[in-house]
Design a protein around this motif. Structure first.
Motif, mmCIF file in Angstrom:
data_model
loop_
_atom_site.group_PDB
_atom_site.id
_atom_site.type_symbol
_atom_site.label_atom_id
_atom_site.label_comp_id
_atom_site.label_asym_id
_atom_site.label_seq_id
_atom_site.Cartn_x
_atom_site.Cartn_y
_atom_site.Cartn_z
ATOM 1 N N TYR A 81 0.842 -1.188 0.000
ATOM 2 C CA TYR A 81 0.000 0.000 0.000
ATOM 3 C C TYR A 81 0.884 1.247 0.000
ATOM 4 O O TYR A 81 1.890 1.311 0.704
ATOM 5 C CB TYR A 81 -0.909 0.009 1.224
ATOM 6 N N LYS A 82 0.490 2.236 -0.794
ATOM 7 C CA LYS A 82 1.250 3.473 -0.897
ATOM 8 C C LYS A 82 0.333 4.671 -0.678
ATOM 9 O O LYS A 82 -0.788 4.707 -1.179
ATOM 10 C CB LYS A 82 1.895 3.603 -2.283
ATOM 11 N N SER A 83 0.829 5.634 0.060
ATOM 12 C CA SER A 83 0.095 6.885 0.182
ATOM 13 C C SER A 83 0.296 7.695 -1.099
ATOM 14 O O SER A 83 1.290 7.530 -1.811
ATOM 15 C CB SER A 83 0.577 7.680 1.395
ATOM 16 N N GLY A 84 -0.641 8.538 -1.413
ATOM 17 C CA GLY A 84 -0.517 9.349 -2.623
ATOM 18 C C GLY A 84 -0.785 8.548 -3.882
ATOM 19 O O GLY A 84 -1.480 7.525 -3.875
ATOM 20 N N LYS A 85 -0.213 9.006 -5.003
ATOM 21 C CA LYS A 85 -0.471 8.399 -6.305
ATOM 22 C C LYS A 85 0.527 7.300 -6.672
ATOM 23 O O LYS A 85 0.289 6.543 -7.601
ATOM 24 C CB LYS A 85 -0.458 9.475 -7.387
ATOM 25 N N ALA A 86 1.677 7.261 -6.000
ATOM 26 C CA ALA A 86 2.693 6.230 -6.250
ATOM 27 C C ALA A 86 3.099 6.173 -7.719
ATOM 28 O O ALA A 86 3.274 5.091 -8.289
ATOM 29 C CB ALA A 86 2.202 4.862 -5.779
ATOM 30 N N LEU A 87 3.258 7.334 -8.345
ATOM 31 C CA LEU A 87 3.567 7.357 -9.778
ATOM 32 C C LEU A 87 4.927 6.747 -10.092
ATOM 33 O O LEU A 87 5.163 6.313 -11.222
ATOM 34 C CB LEU A 87 3.511 8.803 -10.291
ATOM 35 N N ARG A 88 5.817 6.691 -9.115
ATOM 36 C CA ARG A 88 7.118 6.049 -9.354
ATOM 37 C C ARG A 88 6.964 4.570 -9.673
ATOM 38 O O ARG A 88 7.857 3.956 -10.259
ATOM 39 C CB ARG A 88 8.031 6.212 -8.130
#
Length: 225
Positions: A81-88
């Motif tokens: 799980y990632k906070s934000g959009k995790a575009l990386r």
């Protein structure tokens, strides 16, 4: 924040139902020493995952967010799980092939060993709290990535032994602007060697760069005994 969390939880539960998956383990830890204080429970798996990279043992330790299991225990899915959009992590499968964002793929290999499961039965996915792009762009199947990942680890292990450490600031920094924050930017060969810098700018892929010997370490150049 509450609205985003409500939407995410609803979406996550719907996905679990559609995939016929149930969360089986939370914060599953392997290899590392037990934490102290309020979370001093023993590790779920006491030994690290060790993968052979061309004769070099690579020791992997870590913690899974959850591990999802199919109702019939036929499939495993590991989730980060990632906070934000995790575009990386967008286009995760492609990035694994390129030799970046390897952590979740290594964790998937560890699950295969720990639970005696075939790679065909294991997948991994990043779940950003703020969705951006299709879920498939954040997912991979282990059996599609395993052989390439082992080759990547062998390439990296060989490069490390030769002392080759090319710098890749990030995917969108063709001019090495982010290097100004690095404490050793004055002695970074990738930044100051024109040939090496050009190779990095053109390929933007550590796996290809090192596999083709386009960056040499001191052992390869004969700078040290």
């Amino acid at each position: 924040t509450k609205r985003l969390l409500r939407e995410f939880v609803a979406s996550d539960l719907a996905d679990l139902s559609a995939q016929e998956l149930v969360p089986r383990w939370f914060e599953y830890r392997f290899g590392a020493r037990p934490r102290r204080g309020d979370d001093a429970r023993p590790n779920d798996h006491p030994e690290p995952f060790v993968v052979d990279a061309g004769g070099v043992p690579v020791r992997v330790e870590g913690t899974y967010d959850p591990i999802h299991v199919h109702a019939a225990n036929a499939r495993f899915r590991i989730v980060d799980y990632k906070s934000g959009k995790a575009l990386r992590h967008l286009n995760l499968g492609e990035k694994i092939d390129r030799g970046v964002r390897l952590q979740l793929a290594l964790y998937a290999m560890a699950v295969a060993e720990f639970f005696g499961t075939a790679p065909e039965q294991i997948s991994g996915t990043i779940k950003p709290i703020v969705p951006e792009g299709k879920p498939a762009k954040f997912a991979f199947a282990l059996h599609e990535k395993r052989d390439g990942l082992l080759e990547t680890l062998e390439i990296f292990a060989r490069a490390i032994l030769d002392g080759a450490f090319p710098a890749f600031p990030n995917d969108n920094d063709a001019e090495f602007n982010s290097c100004k924050y690095c404490p050793v930017n004055g002695s970074c060969r990738t930044r100051h060697d024109l040939d090496e810098r050009y190779a990095v700018q053109q390929l933007k892929d550590p796996r290809t760069l090192l596999a083709h010997g386009l960056v040499e370490g001191p052992k390869q150049r004969g700078d040290i005994a």
